[in-house]
Design a protein around this motif. Structure first.
Motif, PDB file in Angstrom:
ATOM      1  N   SER A 230       0.832  -1.208   0.000  1.00  0.00           N
ATOM      2  CA  SER A 230       0.000   0.000   0.000  1.00  0.00           C
ATOM      3  C   SER A 230       0.861   1.250   0.000  1.00  0.00           C
ATOM      4  N   MET A 231       1.936   1.190   0.804  1.00  0.00           N
ATOM      5  CA  MET A 231       2.829   2.348   0.912  1.00  0.00           C
ATOM      6  C   MET A 231       3.571   2.607  -0.404  1.00  0.00           C
ATOM      7  N   VAL A 232       3.964   1.544  -1.113  1.00  0.00           N
ATOM      8  CA  VAL A 232       4.740   1.692  -2.347  1.00  0.00           C
ATOM      9  C   VAL A 232       3.868   2.114  -3.514  1.00  0.00           C
ATOM     10  N   SER A 233       2.615   1.696  -3.510  1.00  0.00           N
ATOM     11  CA  SER A 233       1.763   1.848  -4.691  1.00  0.00           C
ATOM     12  C   SER A 233       1.533   3.308  -5.064  1.00  0.00           C
ATOM     13  N   GLY A 234       1.048   3.484  -6.306  1.00  0.00           N
ATOM     14  CA  GLY A 234       0.745   4.820  -6.774  1.00  0.00           C
ATOM     15  C   GLY A 234      -0.514   5.381  -6.137  1.00  0.00           C
ATOM     16  N   PHE A 235      -1.471   4.497  -5.857  1.00  0.00           N
ATOM     17  CA  PHE A 235      -2.736   4.944  -5.260  1.00  0.00           C
ATOM     18  C   PHE A 235      -3.112   3.911  -4.194  1.00  0.00           C
ATOM     19  N   ALA A 236      -2.812   4.231  -2.937  1.00  0.00           N
ATOM     20  CA  ALA A 236      -2.931   3.268  -1.841  1.00  0.00           C
ATOM     21  C   ALA A 236      -4.318   2.654  -1.702  1.00  0.00           C
ATOM     22  N   PRO A 237      -5.405   3.433  -1.847  1.00  0.00           N
ATOM     23  CA  PRO A 237      -6.730   2.821  -1.703  1.00  0.00           C
ATOM     24  C   PRO A 237      -6.980   1.663  -2.670  1.00  0.00           C
ATOM     25  N   LEU A 238      -6.371   1.747  -3.857  1.00  0.00           N
ATOM     26  CA  LEU A 238      -6.565   0.658  -4.816  1.00  0.00           C
ATOM     27  C   LEU A 238      -5.867  -0.623  -4.342  1.00  0.00           C
ATOM     28  N   ILE A 239      -4.717  -0.462  -3.667  1.00  0.00           N
ATOM     29  CA  ILE A 239      -4.041  -1.632  -3.095  1.00  0.00           C
ATOM     30  C   ILE A 239      -4.909  -2.242  -2.011  1.00  0.00           C
ATOM     31  N   SER A 240      -5.489  -1.381  -1.190  1.00  0.00           N
ATOM     32  CA  SER A 240      -6.396  -1.895  -0.163  1.00  0.00           C
ATOM     33  C   SER A 240      -7.553  -2.656  -0.813  1.00  0.00           C
ATOM     34  N   ALA A 241      -8.055  -2.108  -1.917  1.00  0.00           N
ATOM     35  CA  ALA A 241      -9.125  -2.798  -2.640  1.00  0.00           C
ATOM     36  C   ALA A 241      -8.617  -4.124  -3.201  1.00  0.00           C
ATOM     37  N   GLY A 242      -7.353  -4.138  -3.668  1.00  0.00           N
ATOM     38  CA  GLY A 242      -6.745  -5.378  -4.169  1.00  0.00           C
ATOM     39  C   GLY A 242      -6.615  -6.422  -3.076  1.00  0.00           C
ATOM     40  N   ILE A 243      -6.192  -5.956  -1.886  1.00  0.00           N
ATOM     41  CA  ILE A 243      -6.092  -6.878  -0.750  1.00  0.00           C
ATOM     42  C   ILE A 243      -7.463  -7.443  -0.419  1.00  0.00           C
ATOM     43  N   PHE A 244      -8.455  -6.541  -0.431  1.00  0.00           N
ATOM     44  CA  PHE A 244      -9.814  -7.002  -0.139  1.00  0.00           C
ATOM     45  C   PHE A 244     -10.267  -8.038  -1.164  1.00  0.00           C
ATOM     46  N   SER A 245      -9.984  -7.752  -2.434  1.00  0.00           N
ATOM     47  CA  SER A 245     -10.431  -8.675  -3.484  1.00  0.00           C
ATOM     48  C   SER A 245      -9.704 -10.011  -3.395  1.00  0.00           C
ATOM     49  N   ALA A 246      -8.367  -9.956  -3.119  1.00  0.00           N
ATOM     50  CA  ALA A 246      -7.591 -11.202  -3.040  1.00  0.00           C
ATOM     51  C   ALA A 246      -8.046 -12.054  -1.857  1.00  0.00           C
ATOM     52  N   THR A 247      -8.172 -11.406  -0.696  1.00  0.00           N
ATOM     53  CA  THR A 247      -8.529 -12.166   0.496  1.00  0.00           C
ATOM     54  C   THR A 247      -9.968 -12.651   0.448  1.00  0.00           C
ATOM     55  N   LEU A 248     -10.864 -11.772   0.021  1.00  0.00           N
ATOM     56  CA  LEU A 248     -12.274 -12.153   0.017  1.00  0.00           C
ATOM     57  C   LEU A 248     -12.580 -13.204  -1.049  1.00  0.00           C
ATOM     58  N   SER A 249     -11.924 -13.096  -2.215  1.00  0.00           N
ATOM     59  CA  SER A 249     -12.165 -14.098  -3.258  1.00  0.00           C
ATOM     60  C   SER A 249     -11.658 -15.470  -2.824  1.00  0.00           C
ATOM     61  N   SER A 250     -10.477 -15.469  -2.189  1.00  0.00           N
ATOM     62  CA  SER A 250      -9.934 -16.744  -1.708  1.00  0.00           C
ATOM     63  C   SER A 250     -10.803 -17.323  -0.605  1.00  0.00           C
ATOM     64  N   ALA A 251     -11.247 -16.450   0.311  1.00  0.00           N
ATOM     65  CA  ALA A 251     -12.123 -16.909   1.384  1.00  0.00           C
ATOM     66  C   ALA A 251     -13.423 -17.471   0.822  1.00  0.00           C
ATOM     67  N   LEU A 252     -13.939 -16.787  -0.201  1.00  0.00           N
ATOM     68  CA  LEU A 252     -15.186 -17.222  -0.825  1.00  0.00           C
ATOM     69  C   LEU A 252     -15.012 -18.577  -1.500  1.00  0.00           C
ATOM     70  N   ALA A 253     -13.869 -18.747  -2.196  1.00  0.00           N
ATOM     71  CA  ALA A 253     -13.603 -20.020  -2.871  1.00  0.00           C
ATOM     72  C   ALA A 253     -13.514 -21.167  -1.869  1.00  0.00           C
ATOM     73  N   SER A 254     -12.817 -20.924  -0.755  1.00  0.00           N
ATOM     74  CA  SER A 254     -12.683 -21.964   0.262  1.00  0.00           C
ATOM     75  C   SER A 254     -14.014 -22.243   0.949  1.00  0.00           C
ATOM     76  N   LEU A 255     -14.799 -21.187   1.148  1.00  0.00           N
ATOM     77  CA  LEU A 255     -16.100 -21.338   1.798  1.00  0.00           C
ATOM     78  C   LEU A 255     -17.060 -22.140   0.926  1.00  0.00           C
ATOM     79  N   VAL A 256     -16.892 -22.057  -0.384  1.00  0.00           N
ATOM     80  CA  VAL A 256     -17.720 -22.837  -1.307  1.00  0.00           C
ATOM     81  C   VAL A 256     -17.167 -24.263  -1.438  1.00  0.00           C
TER      82      VAL A 256
END
Length: 815
Positions: free
Chosen positions: A302-328
């Motif tokens: 997040s600190m390195v990125s050009g636009f930190a909120p997008l990294i946070s969104a990326g983290i959310f998407s990576a973690t939530l998608s993986s969690a969703l896949a495992s939950l299914v």
């Protein structure tokens, strides 16, 4: 790809590089990639060998290795996926808590906030899964994730002065060299870091786990799995070596803009010092807090990125998608396992709901497991737990391919050709080794769980037949050993009674089976012969039905025996067929076992003639003969499976097995009692051997009883015309002639049987079993007289074995 990138890419990769350095981090990724690539190849081979249904890894392993391994790994893999939900959700919650912390809006404290946010998140994910919106959610999350990765790469080329106090200086050779070597802290090691990273590689089975939802799993699973491994490995390696942490960010930074050098220090050697920043207080001042740099900040991307909120969104998407896949995945795997009825206690989770047969009960169970692990709230604690379970799954997938290839079953013909059985074996061994070095006690615990579940399923023997490689390899081994054994000459030291038992329907004479099983179990062959008589067409239909029915009955009742039905005109023909053709190679019967024909006096004497001729036929083909008599009889078919079933199943206690040695038959009369006493239920019994010398007189009562018994079967030729007597003798060869009776009275053979019975009652009336060897002379003794001898010899006694060997020596006196 969503699962493999997951939580590790954004919030742990920088920490891994800080601990292990660039060189060892690449090795960590390389090791994980080797394991996942080999497993991906094995998965592709299994997936293209036949139709893949729902159940993912469980379905692949169970249909390949059978229910024993499949059932064990199905439970473990479903549990691992449930725990993975917790890992991804905790990763998501960590990021949210970091954002709250930066804005000073923590609810309680960091740990409890992670628990609260994680619990709320898993409830929302459960709702999405049950609503069936996971695919739509994944597409949106994938787009966000790719944008976040691109945003991060762009950010590495835009170093800002405001980020330098936090350790980010842009691409720099000195930073690269400093970060190349390891700097393990807080008792971390190479393998502990590997254990934390490895769950990032566990997403390779995401496609296989939803195999039931794929349009063409045989094509999609190999392509999707291998391409995902290739792309994600390149991205991980690129981020480590070229961009992130490898070349841009130092290990420790204070975040203080005032930590710069006013004057150049000649003793400065760190990359940060060369860039005019003094972060030495992180190491030199006790209690100094450094919240930035690879070692201290999980939000480096997040600190390195050009636009930190997008990294946070990326983290959310990576973690939530993986969690969703495992939950299914977890409920679907568990549902498939429960549908197979391997563990009856979990049958309630097999039920599905709606048009897609959704495992709602499985979702609730997965939710509860995940919630329990979310309360741990430590990603570095949860990750190694998952690593062990996933590695166990991968080990068995690889072993499945090796095992199937080794079995050389014609049914093993995967369309995917880029696999090798020996590489798969190496992959299985590698997984087991990695499990052990990650955490030896967790690995041992996993091994014990798998072994325990394997033993449980083996003991329960679920009624399934999946054409597994275990069956194929068992056949192959049996075939090879049978052929090898066929080239070995017989030797007296290796003789063992291999019994053909004329049982008819096996469940009609269970006592006969249990007694023979006592001296053949694990040491000799046991074949249950059943002669079907009557119209051929009807008999052949019965043969086919009975073969499956009674073999199942034998297995269910733990009888190590084979069922062999034949069709014949009469019992004698059927017995001859079985004695000549039963068995394979050296695995052929050498002993005929029959029950005593208790009702012989009421039977058609032609049937008695057939019965006695069976013995003579057996001696002609060098068989020994064993006739078993119980007071109560052996046939309980009229009782529908009750009665004498348990006679020989109970522990026999401290009693005797009495052997009455009349003459040498090769030793079978002694060998059978010895083998019986080697079994657990009979081990307290003592063998007593009696040698008979008949000198005492016989009671008149017994003599008169014998003469009365045989009277209906006598020919009385002296009282008939010669022609009538000859015709009667020809038509009824079983009748006892006057000459025959006088001859054997003279030789004391008839009275010998009577006297033996008296001695048996006197000395062996309390024995558990009596073993005695009767005399039989083919063509010299009529069937009626022979049956009368057996009757008078064995009546009113404990269970008795009338044993006659074929004079082939079966006992060893010298080695």
């Amino acid at each position: 790809m969503l699962n493999i990138w997951g939580v590790m890419l954004f919030i742990r990769l920088s920490w891994i590089v800080g601990q292990a350095g660039i060189g060892l981090s690449v090795l960590v990724i390389g090791m994980a990639t080797v394991v996942t690539t080999i497993t991906g190849l094995s998965t592709s081979a299994i997936a293209t060998n036949g139709f893949v249904r729902g159940g993912g890894a469980y379905y692949l392993i169970s249909r390949s290795l059978g229910p024993e391994f499949g059932g064990a790994i199905g439970l473990i893999f479903a549990f691992a996926n449930a725990v993975a939900v917790a890992m991804y959700v905790v990763g998501f919650a960590e990021t949210v808590v970091e954002l709250l912390k930066e804005n000073g809006t923590l609810m309680i404290d960091e740990m409890n906030d992670i628990r609260i946010i994680g619990a709320i998140t898993v409830v929302i994910l459960l709702g999405i899964s049950i609503a069936g919106m996971e695919w739509e959610a994944k597409i949106v999350l994938l787009v966000i994730l790719i944008l976040a990765i691109g945003n991060f790469v762009i950010g590495t080329f835009i170093p800002l002065d405001s980020k330098k106090p936090k350790g980010f200086f842009g691409y720099n050779a000195d930073i690269f060299m400093e970060n190349f070597g390891p700097d393990f802290r807080q008792e971390e090691t190479f393998f502990s870091v590997f254990a934390i990273f490895f769950p990032a590689a566990t997403g390779i089975l995401a496609g296989a786990n939803i195999s039931g939802d794929l349009a063409d799993p045989q094509s999609a699973i190999p392509k999707g799995t291998l391409l995902a491994i290739l792309i994600t490995t390149l991205v991980y390696t690129l981020f480590i070596v070229v961009s992130i942490v490898g070349s841009c960010v130092v290990r420790d930074a204070t975040g203080n803009v005032n930590d710069t050098f006013v004057n150049e220090l000649t003793n400065c050697t760190t990359a940060a010092c060369k860039l005019n920043y003094n972060f030495s207080s992180c190491h030199t001042q006790p209690g100094a807090e450094c919240h930035y740099g690879l070692m201290n900040n999980f939000q480096v991307m997040s600190m390195v990125s050009g636009f930190a909120p997008l990294i946070s969104a990326g983290i959310f998407s990576a973690t939530l998608s993986s969690a969703l896949a495992s939950l299914v995945s977890a409920p679907k795997i568990f549902q498939a396992l429960c549908k197979d009825s391997i563990y009856p206690g979990f049958q309630m989770f097999a039920k599905g709901y709606g048009k897609n047969n959704e495992p709602l009960r499985g979702y609730i169970l997965t939710f509860l497991i995940a919630l329990g692990f979310i309360l741990i709230a430590e990603l570095n604690v949860i990750a190694p737990i998952i690593s062990n379970f996933f590695l166990a799954s991968y080990a068995l997938i690889n072993f499945s391919v090796f095992h199937a290839s080794l079995a050389k079953s014609p049914g093993w013909r995967p369309a995917f050709k880029y696999y090798n059985m020996w590489i798969s074996l190496v992959g299985a061994i590698l997984c087991c080794i990695v499990m052990f070095v990650i955490n030896w006690w967790a690995a041992l615990l996993t091994y014990v769980i798998v072994l325990g579940l394997y033993i449980y399923v083996t003991y329960k023997k679920p009624d399934v037949n999946w054409g597994s490689s275990t069956q194929a390899l068992t056949y192959l081994n049996a075939l090879q050993h049978s052929i090898r054994l066929a080239g070995v000459e017989d030797h007296v030291k290796n003789f063992r009674p291999q019994c053909l038992i004329m049982t008819g329907a096996p469940n009609a004479r269970p006592a006969l089976l249990h007694l023979v099983h006592a001296f053949t179990k694990n040491v000799g062959l046991m074949i249950c012969g059943h002669v079907h008589m009557g119209p051929r067409r009807q008999a052949m239909k019965e043969l086919s039905t009975d073969l499956a029915k009674y073999q199942r009955w034998l297995i269910k009742n733990k009888m190590k025996a084979f069922y062999a039905p034949v069709h014949a005109e009469d019992l004698r023909d059927g017995g001859q067929y079985l004695m000549q053709a039963a068995g394979l190679g050296r695995m052929r019967p050498n002993t005929l076992v029959v029950g005593f024909k208790k009702n012989w006096r009421q039977s058609d004497m032609r049937d008695v003639e057939t019965y006695i001729n069976l013995f003579h036929d057996a001696f002609d083909v060098q068989y020994g003969v064993v006739v078993i008599r119980l007071k109560e009889g052996l046939d309980i078919s009229h009782l529908q499976g009750q009665g004498m079933t348990y006679f020989f199943q109970k522990k026999q206690g401290k009693s005797n097995i009495d052997v009455w040695w009349l003459f040498d038959d090769g030793g079978l009369t002694l060998l059978i009692p010895y083998l019986i006493t080697t079994k657990k239920k009979w081990k307290d019994c003592k063998i007593r051997v009696f040698i008979v010398c008949l000198k005492n007189s016989i009671s008149n009562a017994n003599t008169l009883s014998f003469e009365k018994m045989i009277e209906p079967f006598r020919l009385h030729e002296d009282d008939k015309e010669q022609e009538v007597a000859d015709k009667m003798k020809e038509d009824e060869p079983w009748r006892i002639t006057d000459n025959e009776l006088e001859l054997y009275k003279t030789k004391v053979l008839t009275y010998r049987q009577i006297r033996l019975n008296e001695l048996l009652k006197e000395h062996s009336s309390t024995a558990n079993i009596i073993v005695i060897l009767p005399v039989a002379r083919k063509g010299a003794v009529s069937s009626a007289l022979y049956m009368a001898w057996l009757e008078v010899l064995s009546k009113d006694l404990p269970p008795i074995l009338l044993v006659r060997g074929n004079h082939q020596s079966v006992l060893t006196f010298y080695s």
